[in-house]
Design a protein around this motif. Structure first.
Motif: not given
Length: 164
Positions: A102-110, A134-145
């Motif tokens: 998920v993105t950081y934005t989606e993670f904040a929503r979750l 698993p913090c490795h499963r959170v990505l930037r909003t543009d999908g980059t790492l």
């Protein structure tokens, strides 16, 4: 007394520090136990002695590496922080399934605070128990790492492993 053990993985050396009752207090892709111990909350800190195996924790990591991507889900973790949101965010992070970053934005929503994207990113950055939370499963909003304490090559390997 805490115990720690290091194992070789395809992503590099992985060390976990566990409490006397087997809950993971720190973990990461490093052999530097002192650095890992510095991530443990002062209320949970103490001496750690080396161990060849960490029982269920070592077994779960090996199973995960062998393809059982859910093997880490039930491993107990013990982490503390001064803030309620971060503790909640770490619990929510454990619900992000392998292969579905998920993105950081989606993670904040979750995590229940859609406007708190920076706080969500901080929860990832301050996570002391990598892999199990698993913090490795959170990505930037543009999908980059984005970032990863243990290196982007490790983050890339983990995400690729979970996609297959």
């Amino acid at each position: 007394m805490m115990r720690h053990s290091t194992m070789d993985t395809p992503a590099g050396a992985f060390t976990a520090v566990v409490s006397g009752d087997g809950a993971v207090r720190a973990a990461g892709f490093t052999t530097d136990v002192t650095a890992l111990l510095s991530l443990v909350h002062p209320d949970l800190a103490g001496e750690s002695r080396p161990a060849a195996e960490l029982g269920a924790v070592s077994t779960a990591v090996r199973s995960y590496l062998d393809g059982d991507l859910a093997a880490l889900d039930e491993v107990p973790v013990e982490q503390r922080t001064g803030g309620e949101f971060m503790a909640h965010a770490w619990r929510v992070m454990r619900d992000i399934k392998p292969g579905t970053p998920v993105t950081y934005t989606e993670f904040a929503r979750l995590a229940g605070r859609p406007a708190a994207v920076r706080a969500a990113a901080a929860a990832c950055a301050r996570n002391p128990v990598a892999l199990f939370v698993p913090c490795h499963r959170v990505l930037r909003t543009d999908g980059t790492l984005g970032g990863y304490r243990w290196g982007l090559d490790v983050k890339t390997w983990l995400l690729d492993h979970e996609r297959h």
